[in-house]
Design a protein around this motif. Structure first.
Motif, PDB file in Angstrom:
ATOM      1  N   GLU A 133       0.866  -1.186   0.000  1.00  0.00           N
ATOM      2  CA  GLU A 133       0.000   0.000   0.000  1.00  0.00           C
ATOM      3  C   GLU A 133       0.900   1.231   0.000  1.00  0.00           C
ATOM      4  OE1 GLU A 133      -2.639   2.091   3.433  1.00  0.00           O
ATOM      5  OE2 GLU A 133      -3.005  -0.051   3.121  1.00  0.00           O
ATOM      6  N   HIS A 157       1.577   5.569  -0.433  1.00  0.00           N
ATOM      7  CA  HIS A 157       1.039   6.923  -0.272  1.00  0.00           C
ATOM      8  C   HIS A 157       2.151   7.906  -0.612  1.00  0.00           C
ATOM      9  CE1 HIS A 157      -2.493   5.178   1.665  1.00  0.00           C
ATOM     10  NE2 HIS A 157      -1.635   4.413   2.323  1.00  0.00           N
ATOM     11  N   TYR A 158       1.952   8.666  -1.694  1.00  0.00           N
ATOM     12  CA  TYR A 158       2.999   9.499  -2.250  1.00  0.00           C
ATOM     13  C   TYR A 158       2.546  10.962  -2.378  1.00  0.00           C
ATOM     14  CZ  TYR A 158       5.514   5.175  -3.459  1.00  0.00           C
ATOM     15  OH  TYR A 158       6.197   3.986  -3.411  1.00  0.00           O
ATOM     16  N   GLN A 180      -1.318  11.107  -3.842  1.00  0.00           N
ATOM     17  CA  GLN A 180      -1.426   9.947  -4.708  1.00  0.00           C
ATOM     18  C   GLN A 180      -1.315   8.658  -3.900  1.00  0.00           C
ATOM     19  OE1 GLN A 180       1.605  10.383  -7.713  1.00  0.00           O
ATOM     20  NE2 GLN A 180       0.464  11.946  -8.831  1.00  0.00           N
ATOM     21  N   ASP A 181      -2.304   7.804  -4.036  1.00  0.00           N
ATOM     22  CA  ASP A 181      -2.288   6.484  -3.418  1.00  0.00           C
ATOM     23  C   ASP A 181      -2.026   5.442  -4.494  1.00  0.00           C
ATOM     24  OD1 ASP A 181      -2.924   7.586  -0.935  1.00  0.00           O
ATOM     25  OD2 ASP A 181      -5.073   7.383  -1.277  1.00  0.00           O
ATOM     26  N   GLY A 182      -1.252   4.438  -4.142  1.00  0.00           N
ATOM     27  CA  GLY A 182      -0.925   3.398  -5.103  1.00  0.00           C
ATOM     28  C   GLY A 182      -0.971   2.028  -4.476  1.00  0.00           C
ATOM     29  N   GLY A 239       4.296  -2.038  -9.396  1.00  0.00           N
ATOM     30  CA  GLY A 239       4.303  -1.114 -10.522  1.00  0.00           C
ATOM     31  C   GLY A 239       4.188   0.332 -10.084  1.00  0.00           C
ATOM     32  N   ASP A 240       3.286   0.615  -9.139  1.00  0.00           N
ATOM     33  CA  ASP A 240       3.114   1.989  -8.673  1.00  0.00           C
ATOM     34  C   ASP A 240       4.338   2.462  -7.892  1.00  0.00           C
ATOM     35  OD1 ASP A 240       0.650   2.252  -9.861  1.00  0.00           O
ATOM     36  OD2 ASP A 240      -0.499   1.888  -8.047  1.00  0.00           O
ATOM     37  N   ASP A 286       7.425   1.451  -8.451  1.00  0.00           N
ATOM     38  CA  ASP A 286       8.441   1.679  -9.469  1.00  0.00           C
ATOM     39  C   ASP A 286       8.204   3.008 -10.186  1.00  0.00           C
ATOM     40  OD1 ASP A 286      10.565   0.043 -11.374  1.00  0.00           O
ATOM     41  OD2 ASP A 286       9.269   1.377 -12.533  1.00  0.00           O
ATOM     42  N   ARG A 287       6.949   3.314 -10.526  1.00  0.00           N
ATOM     43  CA  ARG A 287       6.654   4.541 -11.261  1.00  0.00           C
ATOM     44  C   ARG A 287       6.994   5.787 -10.443  1.00  0.00           C
ATOM     45  NH1 ARG A 287       3.060   1.124 -13.893  1.00  0.00           N
ATOM     46  NH2 ARG A 287       1.629   0.960 -12.133  1.00  0.00           N
ATOM     47  N   PHE A 288       6.680   5.765  -9.135  1.00  0.00           N
ATOM     48  CA  PHE A 288       7.011   6.944  -8.332  1.00  0.00           C
ATOM     49  C   PHE A 288       8.512   7.128  -8.207  1.00  0.00           C
ATOM     50  CE2 PHE A 288       8.406   8.607  -4.210  1.00  0.00           C
ATOM     51  CZ  PHE A 288       8.014   9.928  -4.383  1.00  0.00           C
ATOM     52  N   ARG A 300       9.577  13.238 -13.125  1.00  0.00           N
ATOM     53  CA  ARG A 300       8.404  13.768 -12.433  1.00  0.00           C
ATOM     54  C   ARG A 300       8.245  15.278 -12.621  1.00  0.00           C
ATOM     55  NH1 ARG A 300       5.081  11.322  -8.622  1.00  0.00           N
ATOM     56  NH2 ARG A 300       3.955  12.753  -7.256  1.00  0.00           N
TER      57      ARG A 300
END
Length: 340
Positions: free
Chosen positions: A220, A222-223, A227-229, A233-234, A236-238, A283
């Motif tokens: 889980e 929280h960025y 943004q919650d992911g 994959g999420d 890695d993307r952040f 980003r």
């Protein structure tokens, strides 16, 4: 806890308790003894000295957001034996909280929008003699401005104008304007803190393959920007998007705390920094070459479900990371001249 009001049971009770006391119970004047003289509060947006200035900033925030609530999620802390005295214990706490508020009056964020906002804050506080004497704080500013309906770059550009232009505006925190404070310890050597610091170090060394090994497949996330992911994959993307924007920037672990408490999962808090050129696509869009300083704070909870090929090994189950994206954009705009 020697040197502390006996009404506080422990460090989390103290941190969560004084936060409510100041902000929600309106005991703002209590900052004169809850914050020590000479206090330094560093955030990505500014460096503030002396509790009188902190009191002024607190009142300004409450004038703009009078119904603001601060809900404590966790306090990850360690003892600071070097900072203790014969009569008082000392600690370093890393506090995570969720803020809710309505933008109902004019202030730093401009004319009132009437919007309801929810965002996180992460704050490291050095405490002794029942008072905070050194602090590092990251507020999710981009979550606030986007929930108000603004584009964060446009809002930052307007902020520079409201503050008097590029010469007069409040300068973001960088090594050039940081103020060395009395707390300079690295934290504790708990295994959970070291484990998480190693994970972040691997990511910043471009070893992105550490994510499926070190993170739960259902992690889980929280960025910044609210943004919650979920999942590898999420994550890695952040982290890829952040590091790609500053590929040659120096990454530094500033402070590490690990904890393993009853009724809680093993946890870690890491304060870190990136300092270098905005030289890559990521980003923050097209590279500008601006010299950027990023102060970040990350919290994580560990769980029992190992990552790829690591079943049975502890992995990051929840992750909370904050940077102030508007402070980064402010540095970019001021250096590129694109502030009008």
């Amino acid at each position: 806890m020697r040197g502390f009001d006996p009404k506080w049971c422990d460090v989390p009770h103290y941190i969560i308790g004084i936060t409510k006391q100041i902000w929600e119970d309106r005991e703002i004047g209590a900052l004169r003894h809850l914050y020590a003289p000479g206090l330094i509060v560093r955030s990505p947006a500014s460096v503030v000295r002396e509790n009188s200035n902190v009191i002024a900033a607190t009142m300004a925030t409450l004038a703009e957001f009078p119904d603001r609530e601060l809900l404590g999620e966790d306090v990850i802390w360690c003892e600071d034996e070097q900072g203790a005295t014969d009569t008082s214990d000392a600690f370093l706490s890393s506090h995570r909280l969720i803020c809710t508020a309505t933008h109902s009056h004019p202030g730093v964020y401009g004319a009132p929008t009437g919007r309801r906002v929810t965002y996180r804050i992460l704050a490291d506080c050095a405490i002794r003699d029942g008072a905070v004497y050194d602090e590092w704080l990251v507020r999710d500013q981009s979550a606030i401005v986007t929930q108000m309906g603004f584009d964060q770059v446009d809002w930052t550009r307007e902020l520079i104008t409201r503050e008097g232009g590029p010469e007069q505006c409040v300068k973001p925190m960088t090594p050039a304007n940081d103020v060395a404070g009395p707390y300079d310890r690295p934290g504790n050597d708990n295994e959970w803190g070291q484990r998480y610091a190693d994970v972040l170090g691997s990511i910043m060394a471009a070893n992105m393959d550490v994510i499926p090994r070190a993170y739960d497949r259902a992690v889980e996330l929280h960025y910044p920007g609210g943004q919650d992911g979920l999942g590898w994959g999420d994550a890695d993307r952040f982290w890829m998007g952040l590091r790609a924007a500053f590929p040659t920037a120096d990454f530094k672990i500033e402070h590490v705390v690990g904890r393993d408490d009853p009724l809680m999962p093993p946890r870690a808090a890491v304060r870190w920094s990136l300092h270098g050129r905005h030289s890559g696509w990521g980003r923050f869009g097209q590279p500008t070459g601006a010299d950027i300083y990023v102060m970040g704070i990350s919290h994580c909870d560990f769980g029992p479900f190992g990552g790829a090929g690591q079943w049975g090994q502890p992995t990051v189950r929840r992750e909370f990371t904050l940077i102030d994206e508007t402070a980064i954009w402010k540095q970019i705009l001021l250096q590129t001249g694109d502030h009008e």
